[in-house]
Design a protein around this motif. Sequence first.
Motif, PDB file in Angstrom:
ATOM      1  N   GLU A   1      -1.327   5.171   3.665  1.00  0.00           N
ATOM      2  CA  GLU A   1      -1.962   6.447   4.018  1.00  0.00           C
ATOM      3  C   GLU A   1      -1.325   7.614   3.260  1.00  0.00           C
ATOM      4  O   GLU A   1      -2.012   8.538   2.846  1.00  0.00           O
ATOM      5  CB  GLU A   1      -1.879   6.694   5.521  1.00  0.00           C
ATOM      6  N   LYS A   2      -0.018   7.556   3.067  1.00  0.00           N
ATOM      7  CA  LYS A   2       0.680   8.609   2.325  1.00  0.00           C
ATOM      8  C   LYS A   2       0.171   8.680   0.884  1.00  0.00           C
ATOM      9  O   LYS A   2       0.114   9.755   0.288  1.00  0.00           O
ATOM     10  CB  LYS A   2       2.186   8.331   2.340  1.00  0.00           C
ATOM     11  N   HIS A   3      -0.216   7.530   0.345  1.00  0.00           N
ATOM     12  CA  HIS A   3      -0.677   7.448  -1.038  1.00  0.00           C
ATOM     13  C   HIS A   3      -2.200   7.265  -1.120  1.00  0.00           C
ATOM     14  O   HIS A   3      -2.719   6.752  -2.102  1.00  0.00           O
ATOM     15  CB  HIS A   3       0.034   6.304  -1.767  1.00  0.00           C
ATOM     16  N   ARG A   4      -2.922   7.700  -0.080  1.00  0.00           N
ATOM     17  CA  ARG A   4      -4.379   7.515   0.001  1.00  0.00           C
ATOM     18  C   ARG A   4      -5.111   8.128  -1.200  1.00  0.00           C
ATOM     19  O   ARG A   4      -6.043   7.532  -1.730  1.00  0.00           O
ATOM     20  CB  ARG A   4      -4.913   8.090   1.315  1.00  0.00           C
ATOM     21  N   ASP A   5      -4.705   9.313  -1.643  1.00  0.00           N
ATOM     22  CA  ASP A   5      -5.366   9.944  -2.789  1.00  0.00           C
ATOM     23  C   ASP A   5      -5.222   9.074  -4.041  1.00  0.00           C
ATOM     24  O   ASP A   5      -6.176   8.878  -4.793  1.00  0.00           O
ATOM     25  CB  ASP A   5      -4.793  11.341  -3.058  1.00  0.00           C
ATOM     26  N   TRP A   6      -4.008   8.567  -4.260  1.00  0.00           N
ATOM     27  CA  TRP A   6      -3.791   7.697  -5.414  1.00  0.00           C
ATOM     28  C   TRP A   6      -4.642   6.449  -5.306  1.00  0.00           C
ATOM     29  O   TRP A   6      -5.247   6.016  -6.299  1.00  0.00           O
ATOM     30  CB  TRP A   6      -2.309   7.315  -5.526  1.00  0.00           C
ATOM     31  N   VAL A   7      -4.709   5.845  -4.111  1.00  0.00           N
ATOM     32  CA  VAL A   7      -5.497   4.624  -3.901  1.00  0.00           C
ATOM     33  C   VAL A   7      -6.964   4.889  -4.218  1.00  0.00           C
ATOM     34  O   VAL A   7      -7.603   4.116  -4.946  1.00  0.00           O
ATOM     35  CB  VAL A   7      -5.335   4.096  -2.452  1.00  0.00           C
TER      36      VAL A   7
END
Length: 102
Positions: A46-52
């Motif tokens: 979730e912390k890296h949701r934008d990257w995902v």
Amino acid sequence: MDKTIKDIVIIRSNRKAMSLSINDNLQSVVRAPKNISEETIKAFVEKHRDWVDNAIARKAEQINRYNITFEERVEYYSALMGVKPSGIKIISAKKTLRLLQQ
């Protein structure tokens, strides 16, 4: 051991840090230490949701761009070479390499 949480594939192994990648099925793949909880892994994703989301979009575009069927390739190269194939034989490049080296 591989586990799946919705669209997340978790691969646990003897490692110290977590890593995040996108596979060819457009799933998030988290490689994590054996002692990390699923909640921590979910929070990491979730912390890296934008990257995902961006990585999935890039991967989907890449797959679509290079998703040329075998028949299309044969047709293209046949026209380029001015030939009409009567049959196609697919061999492994590794096997061919071994035969040439003997």
